[in-house]
Motif scaffolding. Sequence first.
Motif, PDB file in Angstrom:
ATOM      1  N   ASP A   6      -5.018   2.333  -3.756  1.00  0.00           N
ATOM      2  CA  ASP A   6      -3.819   2.539  -2.942  1.00  0.00           C
ATOM      3  C   ASP A   6      -2.860   1.345  -3.018  1.00  0.00           C
ATOM      4  O   ASP A   6      -1.667   1.490  -2.788  1.00  0.00           O
ATOM      5  CB  ASP A   6      -4.269   2.782  -1.491  1.00  0.00           C
ATOM      6  CG  ASP A   6      -3.125   2.828  -0.506  1.00  0.00           C
ATOM      7  OD1 ASP A   6      -2.091   3.419  -0.827  1.00  0.00           O
ATOM      8  OD2 ASP A   6      -3.269   2.272   0.591  1.00  0.00           O
ATOM      9  N   HIS A  35       0.858  -1.187   0.000  1.00  0.00           N
ATOM     10  CA  HIS A  35       0.000   0.000   0.000  1.00  0.00           C
ATOM     11  C   HIS A  35       0.888   1.229   0.000  1.00  0.00           C
ATOM     12  O   HIS A  35       1.910   1.280   0.687  1.00  0.00           O
ATOM     13  CB  HIS A  35      -0.929  -0.005   1.211  1.00  0.00           C
ATOM     14  CG  HIS A  35      -1.943  -1.105   1.160  1.00  0.00           C
ATOM     15  ND1 HIS A  35      -3.116  -1.003   0.441  1.00  0.00           N
ATOM     16  CD2 HIS A  35      -1.936  -2.346   1.700  1.00  0.00           C
ATOM     17  CE1 HIS A  35      -3.788  -2.131   0.553  1.00  0.00           C
ATOM     18  NE2 HIS A  35      -3.100  -2.968   1.302  1.00  0.00           N
ATOM     19  N   TRP A  64      -7.297  11.294  -3.597  1.00  0.00           N
ATOM     20  CA  TRP A  64      -7.095  10.718  -2.263  1.00  0.00           C
ATOM     21  C   TRP A  64      -7.009  11.805  -1.201  1.00  0.00           C
ATOM     22  O   TRP A  64      -7.502  11.641  -0.089  1.00  0.00           O
ATOM     23  CB  TRP A  64      -5.804   9.914  -2.238  1.00  0.00           C
ATOM     24  CG  TRP A  64      -5.851   8.657  -3.048  1.00  0.00           C
ATOM     25  CD1 TRP A  64      -6.937   8.129  -3.676  1.00  0.00           C
ATOM     26  CD2 TRP A  64      -4.756   7.783  -3.317  1.00  0.00           C
ATOM     27  NE1 TRP A  64      -6.579   6.969  -4.323  1.00  0.00           N
ATOM     28  CE2 TRP A  64      -5.259   6.743  -4.120  1.00  0.00           C
ATOM     29  CE3 TRP A  64      -3.411   7.797  -2.964  1.00  0.00           C
ATOM     30  CZ2 TRP A  64      -4.441   5.701  -4.572  1.00  0.00           C
ATOM     31  CZ3 TRP A  64      -2.599   6.769  -3.403  1.00  0.00           C
ATOM     32  CH2 TRP A  64      -3.110   5.727  -4.205  1.00  0.00           C
TER      33      TRP A  64
END
Length: 254
Positions: free
Chosen positions: A107, A39, A193
Motif C-alpha cells: 500500500d 499510503h 486488497w
Amino acid sequence: MTETTTTRTWFPGGTAVTQLRVYDWPAADGLRGGSPHLHTASTEGYVVLRGAGTLETLSGAGYVEHPLEPGTLLWFTPGTVHRLVAASPELEILVVMQNAGLPEAGDAVLTFPPVVLASASAYASAASLPGLADLEAGPQSDDPHVVAARRRRDLAIEGYLALRTSVQTEGPSALTPLYEAAALLVQGKAIGWQALWHERVLGSAERTADHLSLLASGRADHLAESAVLTADQSSPVPTWGMCGRLTTWDLEGA
C-alpha cells in the motif's frame, strides 16, 4: 440478521500494530530519519513512546511540520506524504495501521524521483531489500542490507526534497503527478486488497452489526464465544522498514 458463528477475529478494528525505532541516519539535508512515502488506501496512526522528532507532511494542507514527543498521538489519511525526522537517536513509535494486510502488501509508495516512479520495474528494483529476515541484531555500516536500506532512503529523500519545494511554491496541486504515478504502481494489487479488506475490515464490522442486532433483541449468543487471542512477533530480530527498525506481530497466526 446473520446468525453469529465462531469466525476469525482480527486485531481490533482490522488494524495492525508495529513498534518502530526511527533510523538515526543523516540524509542529504543533514536531518536524520526515515524514507518519505505515502499510503494509497490506509490511514496511519502514531503513538510516540520515547524520544523526540518531527513528522514532515505534504498533503492538501501543503507542507507542515508536526512535533513529536512522548505521548503525542496523531494520524494521517491516504495520500499524505510523510517523513519521520529524529531529533534524538531513541525516537520510538507505536504505529497503528488501518486495513491490516494492505500496507504489508504494498500500500505504501516511496517518493522516488519521477523517472523511477514512471517505471514499475525500476520502482520495484529501487524499493526492494534482500533477505531482511536473516539480518542479525546490531546493524553494521558495512552490512550490505544496511547499505541497501540507506540507498533506498536516500533515493526517496532525493525525490521528496524536490517535491517539497514544488509544494511550497505551487501548492498541493504539485502532488498530483505523484498521486497518478502511485495509483498506476498499485493498480495490479488492488483486487487482492479488496479481498483482504472484505475479510478483515468489513467482516469485523459486519460481526459487530450482528452482535448489536442480537443485543437489541435481548439475546447474548455471541458472548458465549468469548476468547483471548495472542500473536507472536513475526521475527526475533527487528527488520529494516522504510522509516526504521520494525518489530511486527504475526496476526495471521493469532
